[in-house]
Design an enzyme around this catalytic site. Structure first.
Site, PDB file in Angstrom:
ATOM      1  N   CYS A 108     -35.700  -8.491  -8.107  1.00 50.08           N
ATOM      2  CA  CYS A 108     -35.106  -9.659  -8.751  1.00 50.08           C
ATOM      3  C   CYS A 108     -33.883 -10.121  -7.965  1.00 50.08           C
ATOM      4  O   CYS A 108     -33.011  -9.339  -7.629  1.00 50.08           O
ATOM      5  CB  CYS A 108     -34.699  -9.320 -10.179  1.00 50.08           C
ATOM      6  N   GLY A 109     -33.838 -11.391  -7.658  1.00 52.00           N
ATOM      7  CA  GLY A 109     -32.708 -11.909  -6.900  1.00 52.00           C
ATOM      8  C   GLY A 109     -32.962 -11.918  -5.412  1.00 52.00           C
ATOM      9  O   GLY A 109     -32.200 -12.494  -4.654  1.00 52.00           O
TER      10      GLY A 109
END
Length: 265
Positions: A108-109
């Site tokens: 994530c990210g």
């Protein structure tokens, strides 16, 4: 497994109360040197392997001596008592990187090339220029399924199986989380000083995501096969990592997405 009562309903009008079994799912908190780094939802069993394999895939440990002890810790604040604490044997931990990565839920990210480049800062591309026949690879799913005792009863578990180049199943692990099943394999290998697994084949029962390829790379696995599909980023990652990636391994057919030289027709 947990036994439950269910109402079995048929479209023809029949209704029966019957017993069924479900796969167990409980939280496990992983601590390193007493510091919490992750909470995973897993099927209880082989928790020490899971914790060790998790740290292999995070680049924290590489050899058995990197871990002094993995202990189960009961806690009054955790009704299940599901806590393991890993005492390291001199391995250096980048706490900021470890906790940030874990609590942001995998990649994530991060996206695309950024994700791949960040992983290659920890793990080199795999080696191993051996070859194995397509026929031998095609036999692996039946061997995996035959060994899945819990799946055959519940239908609710993912599996990872580690094979040698002769097609012998060396170890199988099942879990409600496909990442956990693979981490248990990595922990098994670490505890027996088998890493890197550069003369082994990994077979997973579910789809192949970026994280699955990352964990296989951490263990040095050159060939990964799956009964289901890979993601586009998994294919990109395997190509960069020199890994042979096979998907849709069903019956006598398979899709070889990357580095087909290891598969003999």
């Amino acid at each position: 497994m947990t036994e439950v009562r269910v109402r079995k309903v048929s479209t023809t009008g029949g209704v029966n109360e019957v017993s069924d079994v479900t796969a167990r799912e409980e939280p496990l908190e992983i601590r390193v040197e007493g510091r919490s780094v992750a909470v995973v939802m897993r099927t209880p069993g082989h928790d020490e392997e899971l914790a060790a394999g998790f740290l292999v895939s995070e680049g924290v440990v590489q050899r058995p001596r990197d871990i002094l002890e993995v202990s189960q810790c009961p806690s009054t604040n955790n009704k299940h008592g599901n806590i393991v604490d890993v005492l390291l044997g001199g391995a250096v931990v980048n706490w900021d990187s470890l906790t940030r990565h874990v609590f942001s839920a995998s990649s994530c990210g991060l996206c695309g090339k950024t994700s791949i480049e960040s992983v290659f800062q920890q793990f080199p591309a795999v080696k191993g220029d051996w070859q194995v026949s397509a026929k031998r690879i095609a036999e692996l799913p039946d061997k995996l399924r035959a060994a899945q005792e819990t799946f055959s009863k519940t239908g609710g578990l993912h599996a990872s199986g580690l094979f040698d180049l002769e097609g012998n199943l060396l170890v199988l692990r099942e879990d409600v989380g496909r990442h956990n099943a693979l981490d248990k394999i990595l922990g098994y290998a670490l505890q027996r000083d088998l890493l890197p697994l550069d003369r082994h084949i990994l077979l997973v029962s579910g789809r192949v995501s970026f994280e699955i390829i990352q964990k296989a790379l951490a263990a040095g696995i050159p060939l990964l096969a799956a009964i289901s599909a890979p993601s586009s980023l998994a294919v990109d990652f395997a190509q960069e990592a020199n890994q042979t990636l096979i998907g849709f391994l069903r019956g006598e057919t398979m899709n070889v997405y990357t580095h087909p030289r290891r598969v003999l027709n």
